[in-house]
Design an enzyme around this catalytic site. Structure first.
Site, PDB file in Angstrom:
ATOM      1  N   ARG A  34     -16.833   7.832  -8.005  1.00 29.08           N
ATOM      2  CA  ARG A  34     -16.657   6.813  -7.139  1.00 29.08           C
ATOM      3  C   ARG A  34     -17.420   5.660  -7.908  1.00 29.08           C
ATOM      4  NH1 ARG A  34     -12.709   9.524  -5.836  1.00 29.08           N
ATOM      5  NH2 ARG A  34     -12.378  10.178  -3.846  1.00 29.08           N
ATOM      6  N   GLU A 178      -8.876  19.907   8.731  1.00 31.82           N
ATOM      7  CA  GLU A 178      -8.278  18.889   7.726  1.00 31.82           C
ATOM      8  C   GLU A 178      -7.511  20.071   6.713  1.00 31.82           C
ATOM      9  OE1 GLU A 178     -10.517  16.415   5.353  1.00 31.82           O
ATOM     10  OE2 GLU A 178      -8.837  15.583   4.365  1.00 31.82           O
ATOM     11  N   LYS A 220      -6.322  16.087  10.590  1.00 30.15           N
ATOM     12  CA  LYS A 220      -6.351  15.383   9.555  1.00 30.15           C
ATOM     13  C   LYS A 220      -5.394  15.964   8.880  1.00 30.15           C
ATOM     14  CE  LYS A 220      -9.392  13.270   6.471  1.00 30.15           C
ATOM     15  NZ  LYS A 220     -10.576  12.216   6.157  1.00 30.15           N
TER      16      LYS A 220
HETATM   17  P1  13P Z   1      -9.095  10.238   1.408  1.00 34.86           P
HETATM   18  O1  13P Z   1      -8.462   9.148   2.709  1.00 34.86           O
HETATM   19  O2  13P Z   1      -9.512   9.482   0.527  1.00 34.86           O
HETATM   20  O3  13P Z   1      -7.963  11.225   0.967  1.00 34.86           O
HETATM   21  O4  13P Z   1     -10.400  11.085   2.026  1.00 34.86           O
HETATM   22  C1  13P Z   1     -10.119  11.452   3.139  1.00 34.86           C
HETATM   23  C2  13P Z   1     -11.157  12.684   3.273  1.00 34.86           C
HETATM   24  O5  13P Z   1     -12.223  12.745   3.899  1.00 34.86           O
HETATM   25  C3  13P Z   1     -10.843  13.804   2.495  1.00 34.86           C
HETATM   26  O6  13P Z   1     -11.556  14.935   2.898  1.00 34.86           O
END
Ligand code: 13P
Length: 341
Positions: A34, A178, A220
């Site tokens: 990034r 997630e 998530k």
């Molecule tokens: P993004 O919203 O950039 O996909 O990142 C979320 C995240 O924490 C991925 O683990």
């Protein structure tokens, strides 16, 4: 405080009707990528400056209820030498931490991946708690190909997520669960829907087997989207498909679903969240964000690694946070992108 009360308190501090979560927990290789995009070297100092800038944004607590940090950030300070988790909580934003240790191939299932980091997790959590973290994040990743994810891959990933979540709750951490079905590929939106339905079903089955209290997790997930190399879809189509799959798979006991952005453009991710909330009708959960790139990207580009751009970068972050807060209430309109405040 009992563990159950502690978990409930964290849920109350994280979940309301207008705020969302900022993911600022990029691993070292990811933050390096990034920062490289704006020509900045990923030194410890630069990572600290950037994340301190994000966390210190004036007014952020109005739109953001939690920040997920990389473990390094928990021990870093702002320019006044105040620890960043303290700065965070002074704005009524809960500090959290990514606890997984990245992903790699899953033996026996070519093309599938699995995430590492369960060994020693409980003792690491103890340390993170002393540093002020109250919730955690773990990401499992599911690439789509014509044969992935496999049945075994889904099962293995679900087991790992459930084991992580159970350890977190025992240690008084609210787990963000997630499972990310990736956008990469040329699959259509229906294929993403089918795969995500299987994935979420297996995840909630495993969470049940492992005795995880659904009242004290945050899910998530990805939105239901066509692959990046497929035709694009309208927000209404995405919202309809996303709500359909979530209603089929996510129990009402889960308090909040906070989407990842997964490579969507910032405005796209906000527009899709807005459509989801406009269409949610009697959906039982809060539908919010836990965006990384879609919240940070404009701020990162405004910053360019220069101290004199700090205020400009903070304004850019605050704008995305504010517009996503509106979207999360179904009150966003793309025209707002061009308004001053
Ligand atoms: P993004 O919203 O950039 O996909 O990142 C979320 C995240 O924490 C991925 O683990």
């Amino acid at each position: 405080m009992s563990i159950a009360n502690e978990l409930q308190q964290t849920i109350s501090d994280l979940v309301d009707e207008h705020r969302g979560i900022l993911a600022a927990d990029e691993s070292k290789p990811t933050i390096t990528k990034r920062l490289a995009a704006i020509g900045v070297e990923a030194t410890e100092q630069n990572r600290r400056d950037y994340r301190s800038l994000l966390i210190s944004t004036p007014g952020l607590g109005k739109y953001i209820s939690g920040i997920i940090m990389f473990e390094e950030t928990l021990g870093q300070t702002d320019e006044n030498q105040v620890l960043l988790p303290e700065v965070t909580w002074s704005k009524k934003i809960v500090p959290g931490v990514k606890v997984d240790r990245g992903k790699g191939p899953l033996a026996g299932a070519p093309g599938d991946l699995v995430t590492y980091g369960l060994d020693g997790l409980a003792s690491r959590l103890k340390g993170y708690k002393n540093q002020g973290a109250r919730f955690a994040k773990w990401r499992e990743v599911y690439p789509i190909t014509h044969h992935n994810p496999t049945h075994m891959g889904r099962h293995a990933n679900a087991e790992v997520l459930a084991r992580y979540a159970a350890v977190c709750q025992e240690m008084g951490f609210v787990p963000i669960v997630e499972p990310e079905v990736l956008m990469d590929g040329d699959h259509d939106i229906d294929r993403c829907a089918t795969v995500t339905e299987y994935v979420l079903h297996s995840v909630f089955h495993a969470l049940h087997l492992h005795g995880v209290h659904l009242e004290h997790i945050i899910l998530k997930p990805n939105m239901i989207l066509p692959g990046k190399n497929c035709r694009t879809a309208e927000p209404q189509e995405i919202a309809e498909a996303t709500l359909k799959i979530l209603k089929r798979t996510v129990p009402a006991a889960v308090p909040s679903i906070n989407f990842l952005s997964g490579g969507q453009e910032p405005e796209e991710a906000t527009g899709n969240l807005n459509a989801i909330n406009q269409m949610k009708a009697n959906a039982p959960w809060q539908l919010s964000i836990s965006y990384g790139r879609a919240l940070q990207q404009p701020a990162l580009y405004a910053w360019q690694g220069k101290a004199e751009n700090r205020t400009k970068a903070q304004k850019a972050l605050l704008k995305r946070a504010r517009l996503n807060s509106l979207a999360r209430q179904g009150k966003y309109h793309p025209a707002m992108e061009n308004e001053e405040n």
